[in-house]
Design an enzyme around this catalytic site. Structure first.
Site, PDB file in Angstrom:
ATOM      1  N   LYS A  24       4.318 -12.370 -15.020  1.00 53.27           N
ATOM      2  CA  LYS A  24       4.013 -11.491 -15.232  1.00 53.27           C
ATOM      3  C   LYS A  24       3.226 -11.128 -17.092  1.00 53.27           C
ATOM      4  O   LYS A  24       3.954 -12.050 -17.928  1.00 53.27           O
ATOM      5  CB  LYS A  24       5.250 -10.814 -15.754  1.00 53.27           C
ATOM      6  CG  LYS A  24       5.833  -9.492 -16.501  1.00 53.27           C
ATOM      7  CD  LYS A  24       6.696  -8.779 -16.999  1.00 53.27           C
ATOM      8  CE  LYS A  24       6.847  -8.775 -18.870  1.00 53.27           C
ATOM      9  NZ  LYS A  24       5.226  -8.495 -19.142  1.00 53.27           N
ATOM     10  N   CYS A  40       4.081 -20.085 -32.297  1.00 53.24           N
ATOM     11  CA  CYS A  40       4.395 -20.121 -32.490  1.00 53.24           C
ATOM     12  C   CYS A  40       4.986 -21.525 -33.235  1.00 53.24           C
ATOM     13  O   CYS A  40       6.567 -22.031 -33.951  1.00 53.24           O
ATOM     14  CB  CYS A  40       5.204 -20.249 -30.866  1.00 53.24           C
ATOM     15  SG  CYS A  40       4.506 -21.702 -29.996  1.00 53.24           S
ATOM     16  N   GLU A  69      10.795 -20.742 -24.183  1.00 51.61           N
ATOM     17  CA  GLU A  69       9.956 -21.534 -24.898  1.00 51.61           C
ATOM     18  C   GLU A  69       9.604 -20.687 -26.567  1.00 51.61           C
ATOM     19  O   GLU A  69       8.789 -19.476 -25.916  1.00 51.61           O
ATOM     20  CB  GLU A  69       8.252 -21.950 -24.899  1.00 51.61           C
ATOM     21  CG  GLU A  69       8.286 -22.976 -25.682  1.00 51.61           C
ATOM     22  CD  GLU A  69       6.693 -22.506 -26.913  1.00 51.61           C
ATOM     23  OE1 GLU A  69       7.262 -22.182 -27.850  1.00 51.61           O
ATOM     24  OE2 GLU A  69       5.715 -22.239 -26.397  1.00 51.61           O
ATOM     25  N   GLY A  90      13.993 -14.109 -25.871  1.00 50.20           N
ATOM     26  CA  GLY A  90      15.006 -15.578 -25.065  1.00 50.20           C
ATOM     27  C   GLY A  90      15.306 -14.904 -24.999  1.00 50.20           C
ATOM     28  O   GLY A  90      16.486 -15.110 -24.435  1.00 50.20           O
ATOM     29  N   GLU A 102      10.143 -15.482 -38.854  1.00 51.03           N
ATOM     30  CA  GLU A 102       8.602 -15.473 -38.066  1.00 51.03           C
ATOM     31  C   GLU A 102       7.541 -14.660 -38.372  1.00 51.03           C
ATOM     32  O   GLU A 102       7.809 -13.367 -38.048  1.00 51.03           O
ATOM     33  CB  GLU A 102       9.227 -16.054 -36.445  1.00 51.03           C
ATOM     34  CG  GLU A 102       7.458 -16.669 -36.119  1.00 51.03           C
ATOM     35  CD  GLU A 102       7.373 -16.515 -34.298  1.00 51.03           C
ATOM     36  OE1 GLU A 102       7.096 -17.955 -34.103  1.00 51.03           O
ATOM     37  OE2 GLU A 102       8.535 -16.555 -33.679  1.00 51.03           O
TER      38      GLU A 102
END
Length: 480
Positions: free
Chosen positions: A179, A287, A253, A236, A385
């Protein structure tokens, strides 16, 4: 020529969607629409999972010798390499990655990933793993493919991060439903065409683009045996919760807020040369970027001034221009998110460079490379982040203080240590709480495990360890 697409890739067929829903793809450098592609609903996911399930349960693929799968992967590698230039252009158009970088990391690097895992599969020892038994004759340990994998891929490195999952899964004998992110779909068609040309068996690889809700349906689908996800920590956690409830294997991840530690004896020239790859890769949209710059108090002003000067030399421009160092943010919504953090930074710290939109660039989703000084590690811009070209410089007293600050984070994905003394840098690197750390540079290695700790995820990609994430272990106790 139109770049529109009107089908999904399922079971080696171009399958018409179950609805008329579509995603509009935007050129990040201009804000203009470039294509429409179908958006999957639950019925489309059902079809893709059914194709992958049939290929795993009924085709020879999972029961082939690993060397036979390796031969298929090598053909796939060649077909992908032939499309490298087109893949790079598609990615840069959609997410704003500078084309010079995209040619390396999206057009070229995925070929290397396939080559690496094909090599592992080709060299796999076909002999049985026989171990001593304390209560019988012997124990046979088998490694079997886990089954059907749901691979959910983000927009920042859409091809590399897809192949990160596809290659070890293929080596193990799994089948995959991929996806892609709704913002970067065109590249997935090129990869699917390469798989078809290479003769990857029907149902081994299937692509359906969908939104988050349908992605969640894929994660919880009863036909899925494992989930491999790259994306935000928030997403996540939700995927991890679902997989935990289902007792379904998952690899996550996730995000990062890595520290680049500049030791007192560091050569600033080398550090500045490394910033584009270690701290600002892909317009800051990577990331593992080391966006917290930890500078010794004795050289703090020198480090701040040097970084500000370096940022001023970077060319901000259209992602398709080979001279561009920093392209646009991937979407208008993401630029708004980054600008929100910059506004917060202006209230927390001292703005040294950037902080706005580039002058004379009225189209696209551009943000100036931005530098904040006098940042406390507790500040929002040092803890959360941002995922944009925004750096924060934090002062530290000594090596132990630098390690303490680096580890004072909810994340643990990347990081780097810079010093003229390699042994000193290595000593500090060993104390950093992170899944990966670079010494005088940073770049993941195909042969070594990559991944994070804490809020940066679970499990590892790259290296032979990644194949194990797509296998189930079975011990057969031979008693006599």
């Amino acid at each position: 020529m139109s770049m529109d697409r009107d089908a999904f890739f399922i079971g080696n067929q171009w399958v018409k969607p179950s609805s008329d829903r579509t995603f509009k793809l935007i050129n990040a450098s201009t804000g203009e629409a470039i294509a429409r592609v179908p958006e999957a609903i639950e019925a489309d996911v059902d079809a893709a999972v059914a194709a992958a399930r049939d290929a795993f349960d009924n085709s020879p693929w999972p029961r082939m010798k690993a060397s036979e799968r390796a031969a298929v992967m090598e053909r796939f590698m060649g077909a992908l390499a032939a499309r490298g230039g087109d893949i790079a252009k598609a990615v840069s158009l959609q997410n704003g990655m500078p084309i010079a970088l995209s040619e390396q990391l999206e057009g070229g690097f995925p070929v290397g990933i396939l080559q690496y895992y094909a090599g592992l599969a080709a060299g796999e020892n076909a002999g049985p793993d026989v171990r001593p038994s304390q209560m019988g004759k012997e124990t046979l340990v088998e490694r079997n493919p886990v089954g059907v994998v749901a691979a959910i891929v983000p927009w920042n490195f859409p091809v590399t991060l897809a192949i990160n999952k596809i290659a070890p899964a293929m080596a193990a004998g799994c089948t995959v439903v991929i996806k892609p992110s709704p913002g970067t779909v065109l590249d997935s068609y090129l990869v699917a065409e390469a798989a078809l040309e290479a003769g990857v068996p029907a149902g081994v690889l299937n692509w359906v683009a969908a939104d988050r809700a349908v992605g969640a349906y894929l994660v919880s689908h009863p036909g899925i045996d494992k989930v491999a996800f790259t994306g935000s920590t928030a997403a996540g956690r939700k995927i991890g919760a679902t997989c935990g409830e289902l007792l379904r294997p998952v690899t996550l991840e996730l995000g990062g807020k890595s520290a680049a530690i500049v030791l007192e004896d560091a050569d600033l020239g080398s550090f500045l040369a490394g910033i584009p790859m270690a701290s600002m890769l892909n317009n800051g949209q990577a990331c593992y970027n080391g966006t917290r710059i930890l500078a010794p108090a004795s050289r703090y002003g020198e480090v701040v001034d040097a970084i500000a000067g370096m940022l001023g030399t970077l060319t901000v421009g259209d992602a398709m221009d080979a001279a561009t160092h920093v392209g646009p943010m991937a979407s208008e919504a993401h630029r708004e998110r980054v600008e929100g953090y910059i506004a917060k930074g202006k209230s927390e710290a001292r703005l040294v460079a950037g902080g706005g939109r580039p002058r004379n660039m009225n189209r696209g989703w551009f943000v100036e490379p931005t530098l904040f000084a006098d940042v406390a590690n507790s500040d929002t811009i040092a803890q959360e982040e941002i995922f944009g070209p925004v750096l924060s410089v934090i002062s530290y007293a000594n090596d132990a203080d630098a390690v303490r600050i680096a580890n004072d984070s909810d994340f643990g994905l990347g990081g780097s240590v810079w010093s003229s003394d390699a042994e000193r840098a290595l000593s500090v690197a060993r104390q950093v709480e992170s899944g990966t750390v670079g010494v005088n540079g940073y770049m993941p290695s195909l042969g070594a495990p990559f991944g994070g700790i804490k809020g940066s995820g679970l499990g590892r990609e790259f290296g032979p360890e990644a194949v194990g994430a797509y296998q189930q272990l079975k011990s057969i106790y031979v008693m006599g």
